[in-house]
Design a protein around this motif. Structure first.
Motif, mmCIF file in Angstrom:
data_model
loop_
_atom_site.group_PDB
_atom_site.id
_atom_site.type_symbol
_atom_site.label_atom_id
_atom_site.label_comp_id
_atom_site.label_asym_id
_atom_site.label_seq_id
_atom_site.Cartn_x
_atom_site.Cartn_y
_atom_site.Cartn_z
ATOM 1 N N GLY A 377 0.808 -1.210 0.000
ATOM 2 C CA GLY A 377 0.000 0.000 0.000
ATOM 3 C C GLY A 377 0.840 1.257 0.000
ATOM 4 O O GLY A 377 0.393 2.311 -0.465
ATOM 5 N N GLY A 378 2.047 1.166 0.516
ATOM 6 C CA GLY A 378 2.955 2.307 0.516
ATOM 7 C C GLY A 378 3.809 2.403 -0.721
ATOM 8 O O GLY A 378 4.243 3.498 -1.098
ATOM 9 N N THR A 379 4.070 1.248 -1.389
ATOM 10 C CA THR A 379 5.107 1.226 -2.412
ATOM 11 C C THR A 379 4.641 0.880 -3.825
ATOM 12 O O THR A 379 5.390 1.124 -4.776
ATOM 13 C CB THR A 379 6.208 0.211 -2.041
ATOM 14 N N ARG A 380 3.457 0.311 -3.985
ATOM 15 C CA ARG A 380 3.052 -0.065 -5.350
ATOM 16 C C ARG A 380 2.134 1.006 -5.925
ATOM 17 O O ARG A 380 1.104 1.333 -5.343
ATOM 18 C CB ARG A 380 2.355 -1.426 -5.392
ATOM 19 N N ASN A 381 2.527 1.527 -7.076
ATOM 20 C CA ASN A 381 1.785 2.593 -7.744
ATOM 21 C C ASN A 381 1.503 2.231 -9.191
ATOM 22 O O ASN A 381 2.286 1.510 -9.821
ATOM 23 C CB ASN A 381 2.565 3.910 -7.706
ATOM 24 N N PRO A 382 0.413 2.758 -9.754
ATOM 25 C CA PRO A 382 0.172 2.554 -11.177
ATOM 26 C C PRO A 382 1.224 3.274 -12.016
ATOM 27 O O PRO A 382 1.721 4.335 -11.625
ATOM 28 C CB PRO A 382 -1.209 3.186 -11.395
ATOM 29 N N MET A 383 1.535 2.692 -13.161
ATOM 30 C CA MET A 383 2.420 3.368 -14.105
ATOM 31 C C MET A 383 1.993 3.006 -15.520
ATOM 32 O O MET A 383 1.695 1.846 -15.811
ATOM 33 C CB MET A 383 3.885 2.978 -13.880
ATOM 34 N N VAL A 384 1.930 4.019 -16.382
ATOM 35 C CA VAL A 384 1.616 3.825 -17.788
ATOM 36 C C VAL A 384 2.767 4.395 -18.602
ATOM 37 O O VAL A 384 3.293 5.474 -18.305
ATOM 38 C CB VAL A 384 0.292 4.521 -18.158
ATOM 39 N N LEU A 385 3.151 3.659 -19.638
ATOM 40 C CA LEU A 385 4.274 4.059 -20.484
ATOM 41 C C LEU A 385 3.832 3.998 -21.940
ATOM 42 O O LEU A 385 3.295 2.983 -22.396
ATOM 43 C CB LEU A 385 5.451 3.120 -20.215
ATOM 44 N N SER A 386 4.028 5.103 -22.655
ATOM 45 C CA SER A 386 3.638 5.179 -24.063
ATOM 46 C C SER A 386 4.847 5.570 -24.914
ATOM 47 O O SER A 386 5.597 6.468 -24.544
ATOM 48 C CB SER A 386 2.515 6.218 -24.231
ATOM 49 N N TYR A 387 5.003 4.886 -26.040
ATOM 50 C CA TYR A 387 6.058 5.210 -27.018
ATOM 51 C C TYR A 387 5.646 4.560 -28.339
ATOM 52 O O TYR A 387 6.171 3.527 -28.735
ATOM 53 C CB TYR A 387 7.399 4.671 -26.517
ATOM 54 N N PRO A 388 4.668 5.147 -29.030
ATOM 55 C CA PRO A 388 4.070 4.497 -30.206
ATOM 56 C C PRO A 388 5.067 4.076 -31.277
ATOM 57 O O PRO A 388 4.849 3.058 -31.952
ATOM 58 C CB PRO A 388 3.101 5.562 -30.733
ATOM 59 N N ALA A 389 6.141 4.834 -31.452
ATOM 60 C CA ALA A 389 7.110 4.482 -32.489
ATOM 61 C C ALA A 389 7.846 3.191 -32.181
ATOM 62 O O ALA A 389 8.444 2.582 -33.080
ATOM 63 C CB ALA A 389 8.116 5.624 -32.670
ATOM 64 N N ARG A 390 7.791 2.779 -30.940
ATOM 65 C CA ARG A 390 8.579 1.615 -30.520
ATOM 66 C C ARG A 390 7.734 0.479 -29.947
ATOM 67 O O ARG A 390 8.118 -0.686 -30.026
ATOM 68 C CB ARG A 390 9.605 2.093 -29.485
ATOM 69 N N ILE A 391 6.579 0.797 -29.367
ATOM 70 C CA ILE A 391 5.773 -0.212 -28.681
ATOM 71 C C ILE A 391 4.603 -0.609 -29.568
ATOM 72 O O ILE A 391 3.742 0.211 -29.903
ATOM 73 C CB ILE A 391 5.271 0.308 -27.321
ATOM 74 N N ALA A 392 4.564 -1.886 -29.946
ATOM 75 C CA ALA A 392 3.512 -2.385 -30.832
ATOM 76 C C ALA A 392 2.296 -2.897 -30.061
ATOM 77 O O ALA A 392 1.177 -2.867 -30.573
ATOM 78 C CB ALA A 392 4.071 -3.504 -31.713
ATOM 79 N N ASP A 393 2.507 -3.368 -28.854
ATOM 80 C CA ASP A 393 1.421 -3.977 -28.070
ATOM 81 C C ASP A 393 0.594 -2.889 -27.398
ATOM 82 O O ASP A 393 0.624 -2.704 -26.171
ATOM 83 C CB ASP A 393 2.018 -4.934 -27.033
ATOM 84 N N ARG A 394 -0.174 -2.155 -28.188
ATOM 85 C CA ARG A 394 -0.966 -1.042 -27.661
ATOM 86 C C ARG A 394 -2.041 -1.572 -26.705
ATOM 87 O O ARG A 394 -2.782 -2.494 -27.044
ATOM 88 C CB ARG A 394 -1.628 -0.274 -28.801
ATOM 89 N N GLY A 395 -2.110 -0.991 -25.523
ATOM 90 C CA GLY A 395 -3.091 -1.421 -24.528
ATOM 91 C C GLY A 395 -2.665 -2.637 -23.734
ATOM 92 O O GLY A 395 -3.475 -3.205 -22.991
ATOM 93 N N GLY A 396 -1.412 -3.016 -23.853
ATOM 94 C CA GLY A 396 -0.932 -4.211 -23.170
ATOM 95 C C GLY A 396 -0.705 -4.007 -21.682
ATOM 96 O O GLY A 396 -0.672 -2.882 -21.176
ATOM 97 N N LEU A 397 -0.536 -5.114 -20.981
ATOM 98 C CA LEU A 397 -0.265 -5.123 -19.542
ATOM 99 C C LEU A 397 1.084 -5.777 -19.308
ATOM 100 O O LEU A 397 1.387 -6.818 -19.907
ATOM 101 C CB LEU A 397 -1.359 -5.889 -18.792
ATOM 102 N N ARG A 398 1.884 -5.177 -18.433
ATOM 103 C CA ARG A 398 3.168 -5.756 -18.062
ATOM 104 C C ARG A 398 3.211 -5.977 -16.558
ATOM 105 O O ARG A 398 2.852 -5.087 -15.780
ATOM 106 C CB ARG A 398 4.324 -4.840 -18.491
ATOM 107 N N SER A 399 3.643 -7.185 -16.169
ATOM 108 C CA SER A 399 3.622 -7.561 -14.758
ATOM 109 C C SER A 399 4.999 -7.908 -14.221
ATOM 110 O O SER A 399 5.118 -8.508 -13.145
ATOM 111 C CB SER A 399 2.668 -8.750 -14.550
ATOM 112 N N GLN A 400 6.052 -7.553 -14.948
ATOM 113 C CA GLN A 400 7.394 -7.726 -14.397
ATOM 114 C C GLN A 400 7.604 -6.739 -13.245
ATOM 115 O O GLN A 400 7.079 -5.621 -13.262
ATOM 116 C CB GLN A 400 8.453 -7.484 -15.480
ATOM 117 N N PHE A 401 8.371 -7.134 -12.252
ATOM 118 C CA PHE A 401 8.692 -6.216 -11.158
ATOM 119 C C PHE A 401 9.420 -5.011 -11.745
ATOM 120 O O PHE A 401 10.351 -5.148 -12.547
ATOM 121 C CB PHE A 401 9.579 -6.900 -10.118
#
Length: 722
Positions: A377-401
């Motif tokens: 509750g203190g340390t996990r925050n949402p994060m969104v990353l966009s880079y259309p020229a490089r990222i093909a999986d639009r709307g994807g979810l990543r669960s790596q630490f």
């Protein structure tokens, strides 16, 4: 156009994992939604659990203690790793990018400069412009009034734009968008790095009325139900696994059903204002996106949107507050009558913070809140990353630490540059973070950031390959100012969680896995030793030996002249908890009356003002939050010629927050006298300043800032401390 991408990093303040709708929360975040649809959501992203360390880790790519900022600046001390001073061997990503040919700018909250270096005498090395940013427009401290902020342009205090509908977040976004347009117009072949860190949603929760009105009635079911509804939406969106459990409410927090009708009405309204504040902030960030798209630069821009520098803030305490600076110091406003003030909440006459239960609900489904580095509750925050020229999986979810110290290495990789061995002649420590670019093409890629420790106020944890060991170090995450109580670290009970099968940290398996727990405890000690914080210290516990430099330490006499502005309260003459005298020498030079501020400290939440009113009468105003107020005023205007005005503040003594008798004199003769029953115990404010000849930030008296001294000459102001 440059072949190297632009970079925009957005860092919100005090937003929990369960707040934004993009991650299942009850607050609409349309811009975050859109960016997530064009990029990636990260649901295993972590911060440090508190403000300044997160900012240090984000900008340097190092662990916060290694960068020298292991605690919030308000608690900085001489223990290694907790000094609150960015180390030269951990240069910021802005410095590296600037040397690599990027234009750089920072807008918003800094909170990485030591207070004793934050006045106009400098040094300015650890201001944003000394840390690689060519342009800075924002505020230095932990928070500021959204309607009357304490603002700086570069290293110079400046007033906010003079308009009736002013709001800081809107101003910051407009300034940042304008800067990006200028970069594109003048240097289209030069890439830029923009760091945008609004004060929202840190208290004070202040937002124009229509934004909070939108949420009227949405939170009437209370925090327990809202939390359950949030988890259901999180599962539906897929941002948490289907088997995620809701962790229980801490014993220190009341159930919604235990509140009376008036308590519920106040708590509900405070949450409505918080929700409006968060949505309003998200919409302002849309101005940055629009500026990029207008210039045809969005696809070639790495846009990183970190939703909170820690979990939600419980610093309003269980009741919440309309003026939380008092509640934070143990002097909440009287509960009687609050229900009649509901329409004030969020406006310029309020300084609110919502109840701790709402903060806890906004970190759903996790345990605890901001400050508590032992739990998600203190340390996990949402994060969104966009880079259309490089990222093909639009709307994807990543669960790596992932951790906030991963942002800088990611930026350097996509910018095609590396950390130099030396910066400004200083050998550099390697970055502790890991670039996240490896995760963009493969949602199932093995995580590369495999181990990470956390520590704030003795609360500590360690992540390693899907496991987390956690030790809560006692106390509650609200209240400030008084020295903490020593507690042996040996008293802390370690818990163990297998996060690969327990997303919400709900099932403690320490008893069943003692060997794994022992392994992680040893790993934590190794990491703590690596960053130099052994033996462990609780930064809440302050001693004379651990105090940092202070420009007013040991002094009892001060002489100030006009032009002395923007002095941090912590490094100005200490005017709380003691008696003092303030004398001003001034001259009225013409027929017009002398008017304006002689000296002020603090602001609208709490503060004192020594001034002359609109008709030229000597006046003194002292506000102790929403608890007590004293106003003194002479009967006649100050006449032509030279004069001496004096405020004699006679503190009762005998403890914290005692009353005082105040005498106002003109040329040695008493002209007004009064008494105030309660005075601030520790501080007037976090971000307001001490000023001579005007008020920066929000007004400390019954006038509009800056209310500069006019109609004569203010020669000097002398302060004598008892």
């Amino acid at each position: 156009m440059s072949t190297r991408p632009n970079v925009v990093v957005v860092l919100l303040d005090d937003v929990g994992f369960g707040a934004p709708a993009t991650f299942g929360g009850p607050v609409e975040t349309p811009v975050l939604d859109a960016l997530a649809g064009e990029g990636l959501r990260y649901n295993h992203f972590h911060t440090t659990a508190i403000c300044s360390p997160t900012r240090a880790a984000l900008l340097t790519g190092r662990d916060a203690h290694a960068a020298g900022v292991g605690t919030v600046l308000n608690s900085a001390n001489t223990n290694p790793g907790y000094e609150g001073v960015l180390r030269p061997e951990t240069a910021t990503v802005a410095t590296v990018l600037k040397q690599a040919g990027y234009s750089t700018a920072a807008f918003g909250k800094w909170h990485l400069g030591p207070p004793w270096e934050s006045s106009q005498v400098g040094p300015f090395d650890r201001w944003p412009t000394g840390q690689g940013f060519e342009r800075f427009y924002g505020f230095l401290g932990g928070e500021t009034d959204q309607y009357a902020p304490t603002l700086y342009e570069g290293t110079t205090p400046v007033p906010p734009p003079d308009r009736e509908d002013y709001h800081l977040t809107e101003d910051l976004a407009e300034q940042a968008a304008s800067w990006m347009h200028m970069q594109h117009a003048m240097t289209p072949d030069r890439p830029f790095f923009l760091y945008f860190a609004p004060g929202a949603t840190h208290a004070p929760l202040q937002v124009p009325g229509p934004w909070s009105e939108k949420y009227r009635g949405r939170f009437g079911a209370g925090w327990d139900v809202v939390r359950e509804e949030t988890l259901a939406r999180q599962k539906e969106l897929g941002v948490v696994p289907p088997d995620t459990e809701l962790t229980p409410r801490p014993d220190a927090l009341p159930a919604w059903e235990s509140l009376g009708p008036d308590e519920r009405a106040v708590a509900e309204r405070l949450m409505e204002v918080y929700a409006g504040f968060l949505e309003h902030t998200d919409v302002q960030i849309g101005k940055l996106v629009d500026a990029l798209k207008d210039s045809d630069r969005f696809d070639d821009t790495l846009f990183v949107y970190v939703v909170g520098d820690n979990g939600s803030s419980a610093e309003g305490g269980p009741p919440g507050s309309v003026n939380y600076m008092g509640a934070l110091q143990g002097i909440p406003e009287p509960a009687a009558g609050l229900v009649q003030r509901l329409d004030e909440i969020g406006g310029p006459d309020s300084y609110p913070q919502y109840p701790a239960d709402w903060a806890w609900a906004m970190t759903a489904p996790f345990q605890w809140v901001k400050q508590v580095a032992s739990h998600l509750g203190g340390t996990r925050n949402p994060m969104v990353l966009s880079y259309p020229a490089r990222i093909a999986d639009r709307g994807g979810l990543r669960s790596q630490f992932a951790h906030v110290n991963d942002i800088a290495p990611t930026i350097l990789e996509i910018a095609g540059t590396t950390l130099p061995e030396q910066v400004h002649g200083v050998a550099q420590l390697p970055m502790d973070g890991t670039s996240l670019a490896y995760s963009w093409d493969d949602a199932a890629a093995a995580e590369r950031h495999r181990t990470q420790y956390f520590e704030v106020y003795g609360h500590r944890s360690i992540y390693s390959d899907g496991w987390m060991a956690s030790a809560y170090h006692g106390g509650l995450p609200w209240g400030v100012g008084r020295p903490g109580e020593e507690r042996s670290f040996d008293e802390d009970v370690w818990e163990l969680y297998h996060l690969d099968t327990d997303f919400s940290q709900a099932r403690d398996v320490a008893a069943a896995e003692p060997e794994k727990l022992a392994e992680l405890q040893q790993l934590f000690l190794h990491e703590a030793g690596r960053v130099g914080i052994l033996p462990l210290h609780d930064a809440r516990v302050r001693t004379a030996l651990s105090r940092m430099p202070n420009l007013s330490a040991g002094r009892k006499s001060f002489t100030f002249h006009p032009g002395t502005v923007g002095v941090p309260e912590s490094n100005a003459p200490r005017l709380v908890g003691r008696s003092w005298t303030m004398r001003a020498r001034l001259r009225r030079t013409g027929e017009e009356p002398v008017r304006g501020v002689i000296a002020s400290m603090g602001g609208r939440a709490a503060g004192l003002a020594f001034y002359l009113d609109d008709v030229g009468r000597a006046a003194f105003h002292l506000r102790t939050f929403d608890v007590a107020t004293l106003s003194l005023q002479g009967e006649d205007p100050v006449g032509p010629g030279e004069h001496e005005l004096e405020v004699d503040f006679r503190y009762d003594g005998g403890g914290w927050a005692r009353g005082a008798e105040v005498v106002l004199c003109l040329d040695g003769a008493e002209i007004a006298r009064g008494r105030i029953a309660v005075t601030p115990p520790v501080i007037f404010s976090i971000d307001e300043t001490f000023d001579i000849g005007l008020s920066t930030g929000s007004p400390a008296g019954p006038y509009r800032s800056p209310n500069a001294f006019t109609g004569g000459r203010l020669e000097r102001v002398d302060v004598e401390l008892a």
